[in-house]
Every structure is written in structure tokens, then in C-alpha cells.
Design an enzyme around this catalytic site. Structure first.
Site, PDB file in Angstrom:
ATOM      1  N   GLU A   1       8.299  -0.772   9.867  1.00  0.00           N
ATOM      2  CA  GLU A   1       7.886  -2.065  10.007  1.00  0.00           C
ATOM      3  C   GLU A   1       7.608  -2.451  11.523  1.00  0.00           C
ATOM      4  OE1 GLU A   1       6.939  -4.262   7.925  1.00  0.00           O
ATOM      5  OE2 GLU A   1       7.835  -3.650   5.764  1.00  0.00           O
TER       6      GLU A   1
ATOM      7  N   VAL B   1       4.173 -14.429  12.580  1.00  0.00           N
ATOM      8  CA  VAL B   1       5.313 -14.097  11.788  1.00  0.00           C
ATOM      9  C   VAL B   1       6.166 -15.009  11.701  1.00  0.00           C
ATOM     10  CG1 VAL B   1       7.382 -12.798  12.267  1.00  0.00           C
ATOM     11  CG2 VAL B   1       5.649 -11.918  13.171  1.00  0.00           C
TER      12      VAL B   1
ATOM     13  N   SER C   1       0.765  -1.154   0.142  1.00  0.00           N
ATOM     14  CA  SER C   1      -0.184  -0.003   0.202  1.00  0.00           C
ATOM     15  C   SER C   1       0.852   1.197  -0.072  1.00  0.00           C
ATOM     16  CB  SER C   1      -0.918  -0.050   1.333  1.00  0.00           C
ATOM     17  OG  SER C   1      -0.138   0.055   2.570  1.00  0.00           O
TER      18      SER C   1
END
Length: 199
Positions: free
Chosen positions: A97, A179, A22
Site C-alpha cells: 500500500e 484518501v 488486481s
């Protein structure tokens, strides 16, 4: 006058969030570059777990980069800020992140903003199953400014608000780890309707 980390003037938090692809890292880099043009002192951080495109930089999917401090955890961010402020006072802290850091990031971001810094955090708001990806939802609630970006659904071209995880071409199971590093997986941006999860 300076506090524990720096200036005690009022700071603030900017949160850039959304799905993969995005443009979150691109937007973070754009803001960082503008701060540098204004001759502000900036430190950029990224987690060591994210080495997809570069080991030493924040990098976008299309190759735009900015130099970054690589840290293992929130304590690493704290330590590098303290070290930096011994030489030159910092103005802006940018963290890419953010979803890969522990919830200790929330406390650090609050402390830094209260101590006068401009904080820019970019990170996924939801995981592959569409659930809130801690600590980003709490940071969204506390931030002064929130920018939520959308990608384009690879299936139908509608605004994509979900990150699709595919393993060997099949949707991931809802019980899979949030994750996963170094696995045989692929990610796509998808809308709510086209997003798939194995129950």
C-alpha cells in the site's frame, strides 16, 4: 562491507502496481515467501491507515497473509530497519500500500536500493478519479522492474485499469478527498469505458 542501512552491493527496486482487486498484495506476498524460502532476511511494512483486513499483517482480499511491521510514516520504516540491522542484516524490504505513504518514500527506496537491498513496493498507480496516485508514478519511473496488474471490470469483463469509488451506490465526485478512511464507500474494478466520476 556495509553502508548506512546494510550491504553496499547493488540493490534494486521492484514495483507492483495496478488497480484494486488486481492481486498486488498477493504478488508481494508471493515474492516475500520465495525470499524467505531462500533463507533471506525480510521485513514487510504496511501503513497503519490500512486496517481493512488485519492490524498486524499484509492481507489479500481472499485471506492470504504475511506478518508485517505496522508504521505510521516513512520515518517509521527507517527506524525499524535501523533497529533490525543492529541484530541481523536485512536482505529484502517489502512495502505494501505504498500510495498511503508520503513522497519521502521515493528518497528512502532510492537510498535502500543504492545500499544493496532488494526493495519490493506494491501500490495503486491511480486514485479513484484515474489520476496518478503519488508517490507510485515516480517510483514506477525509478524502479528496475515494474509489474502492472489488471483486474476484471465488474461491468463488462474487460481488463480493468481503474478503481471505481461508489458512495451510497453513486459515483464519487472528482472533488472528493483522495484518501477516505472509514467512510460509507465501496470500490470496484472497472475498465476505462465503464469508470464513472461526477464532474
Amino acid at each position: 562491507m556495509h553502508g548506512y542501512y546494510g550491504s553496499v552491493e547493488a540493490g534494486w527496486v521492484e514495483l507492483i502496481t495496478g488497480v484494486m482487486f488486481s492481486g498486488k498484495s498477493s504478488e508481494l506476498i508471493r515474492r516475500v515467501e520465495r525470499a524467505m524460502i531462500a533463507q533471506q532476511e525480510v521485513l514487510v511494512f504496511k501503513p497503519s491507515i490500512d486496517n481493512r483486513y488485519s492490524d498486524t499483517e499484509v492481507a489479500t482480499h481472499n485471506g492470504i497473509t504475511v506478518e508485517a511491521q505496522i508504521v505510521d510514516d516513512v520515518a517509521g520504516i527507517r527506524n525499524k530497519i535501523k533497529e533490525h540491522n543492529q541484530e541481523e542484516t536485512l536482505d529484502v524490504v517489502a512495502i505494501d500500500e505504498g500510495q498511503f505513504f508520503s513522497e519521502d518514500l521515493i528518497e528512502l527506496v532510492d537510498e535502500l536500493a543504492e545500499d544493496g537491498y532488494r526493495i519490493i513496493v506494491a501500490g495503486l498507480d491511480t486514485d479513484f478519479a484515474g489520476r496518478g496516485f503519488k508517490p507510485i508514478p515516480e517510483l514506477m519511473a525509478r524502479a528496475e522492474y515494474v509489474t502492472k496488474l489488471h483486474a476484471v471490470c465488474v461491468k463488462c469483463s474487460n481488463p480493468a485499469t481503474r478503481t471505481q469509488r461508489l458512495i451510497n451506490g453513486e459515483p464519487a465526485s472528482i472533488d472528493d478527498p483522495v484518501v477516505v478512511v472509514g467512510a460509507d464507500e465501496t470500490y470496484e474494478a472497472r475498465c476505462r469505458r465503464c469508470h464513472e466520476i461526477k464532474k
